[in-house]
Design an enzyme around this catalytic site. Structure first.
Site, PDB file in Angstrom:
ATOM      1  N   GLY A 147       0.824  -1.204   0.000  1.00 46.32           N
ATOM      2  CA  GLY A 147       0.000   0.000   0.000  1.00 46.32           C
ATOM      3  C   GLY A 147       0.858   1.252   0.000  1.00 46.32           C
ATOM      4  O   GLY A 147       2.090   1.197   0.006  1.00 46.32           O
ATOM      5  N   ASP A 148       0.194   2.411   0.001  1.00 47.77           N
ATOM      6  CA  ASP A 148       0.923   3.675  -0.122  1.00 47.77           C
ATOM      7  C   ASP A 148       1.876   3.924   1.040  1.00 47.77           C
ATOM      8  O   ASP A 148       2.984   4.426   0.840  1.00 47.77           O
ATOM      9  CB  ASP A 148      -0.052   4.839  -0.299  1.00 47.77           C
ATOM     10  CG  ASP A 148      -1.102   4.923   0.809  1.00 47.77           C
ATOM     11  OD1 ASP A 148      -1.180   3.996   1.640  1.00 47.77           O
ATOM     12  OD2 ASP A 148      -1.854   5.913   0.822  1.00 47.77           O
ATOM     13  N   GLN A 149       1.464   3.556   2.263  1.00 46.32           N
ATOM     14  CA  GLN A 149       2.342   3.829   3.399  1.00 46.32           C
ATOM     15  C   GLN A 149       3.559   2.914   3.392  1.00 46.32           C
ATOM     16  O   GLN A 149       4.673   3.334   3.730  1.00 46.32           O
ATOM     17  CB  GLN A 149       1.565   3.676   4.715  1.00 46.32           C
ATOM     18  CG  GLN A 149       0.414   4.656   4.863  1.00 46.32           C
ATOM     19  CD  GLN A 149       0.831   6.099   4.657  1.00 46.32           C
ATOM     20  OE1 GLN A 149       1.875   6.532   5.125  1.00 46.32           O
ATOM     21  NE2 GLN A 149       0.023   6.859   3.923  1.00 46.32           N
TER      22      GLN A 149
END
Length: 312
Positions: free
Chosen positions: A57-59
């Site tokens: 994911g983005d994080q």
């Protein structure tokens, strides 16, 4: 249904829900390759094999792109939403549910995150709603806010325009400007937005440290890091040096690094822990006590707003 500590599906939860684990996809680590391209699609494209890396994911990709590995380091991310993110050697679960514990892309490491829903979104909403001249709008807004003293002369912005995550997890509460007076100008309102988001993310930082996490280095990334004024506000509200990295597309770099690891036979995570260059913004000594007092007022204001949106 996912056991973050074990990095596997939770047999206990699946049993309680009477679900067959075979219904769920295989769990892969972020750098693992799975040939997910259908044979029919490969034939149509005239290719034989495309290695597809599981990714993250983005994080997770952002943490890899920014080389967020070491315990004691944290990043403030200011994009549409805002996050305070740190890396852990052992999973730490907030029993109150205010923080999220995620599997890091690095083996045997975890991420602890507090988030606000409307960080850069708050500033964009203000621009779209109240600023008629769009050309170089953010630069002009910053210039007006720079003319206003820290604390925006008593004007507060509560950045709950789409509800709030940490520390309240309140989908019903809404944003507000509080303390408006005749002398306030456009610059006061812009500065109040910048400060309100900083107060909200300071809530997240304090939650991390309430869990016993000791943070000694804080970076600022995302679109918000390109505003020197906003960085200065973060430094003074947090009362910490803020390191601004030059890597503005860290999630993209992190995804590319995962693709490299999945397809390079001798690739290793150790090759990728090279931090980018950064500059340091330090707190303004005279602003720190102003923000400390205003932050305490900010924290009390949620208690005044909540009953209005939960009265039914």
């Amino acid at each position: 249904m996912f056991d973050v500590k074990r990095r596997a599906w939770s047999g206990e939860i699946l049993e309680a829900l009477e679900l067959d684990e075979n219904l769920l996809p295989n769990v892969l680590s972020s750098e693992q390759v799975d040939d997910l391209v259908l044979a029919s699609v490969a034939a149509e494209l005239g290719i034989e094999r495309v290695p597809v890396v599981a990714g993250a994911g983005d994080q997770g990709t952002g943490a890899l792109g920014n080389s967020l590995v070491n315990t004691g380091e944290a990043f403030i991310t200011v994009g549409t939403g805002g996050q305070v993110l740190t890396s852990l050697e052992e999973p730490l679960i907030d029993s109150a549910g205010r923080l999220q514990t995620l599997c890091h892309v690095f083996p045997q490491r975890w991420l602890l995150m507090g988030a606000t829903l409307a960080a850069g979104l708050s500033l964009r909403w203000f621009r779209d709603t109240f600023v008629q001249e769009r050309e170089n709008a953010y630069e002009k807004m910053n210039a007006l806010a720079e003319q206003v003293s820290p604390g925006a002369e008593g004007l507060f912005f509560m950045p709950y325009i789409v509800g709030e995550r940490a520390p309240h997890f309140d989908a019903e509460v809404r944003g507000a400007f509080i303390g408006a007076q005749l002398s306030h100008s456009m610059g006061h309102f812009v500065r109040a937005v910048l400060e309100g988001v900083a107060y909200s993310l300071n809530d997240c930082m304090n939650l991390l440290e309430d869990q016993g996490v000791k943070i000694h280095k804080v970076g600022l990334v995302g679109g918000g890091s390109q505003s020197r004024l906003w960085a200065q506000i973060f430094a003074s509200v947090f009362n910490r040096d803020i390191h601004i990295t030059t890597m503005h597309d860290a999630p993209l770099l992190g995804a590319a690094r995962l693709a490299y690891l999945g397809t390079e036979l001798n690739g290793s995570f150790a090759d990728l822990t090279i931090p980018g260059a950064s500059s340091v913004v330090r707190p303004v000594e005279t602003a720190v006590p102003v923000y400390q007092e205003n932050y305490e007022k900010y924290r009390r204001l949620y208690g005044y707003l909540r009953p209005h949106y939960h009265s039914s």
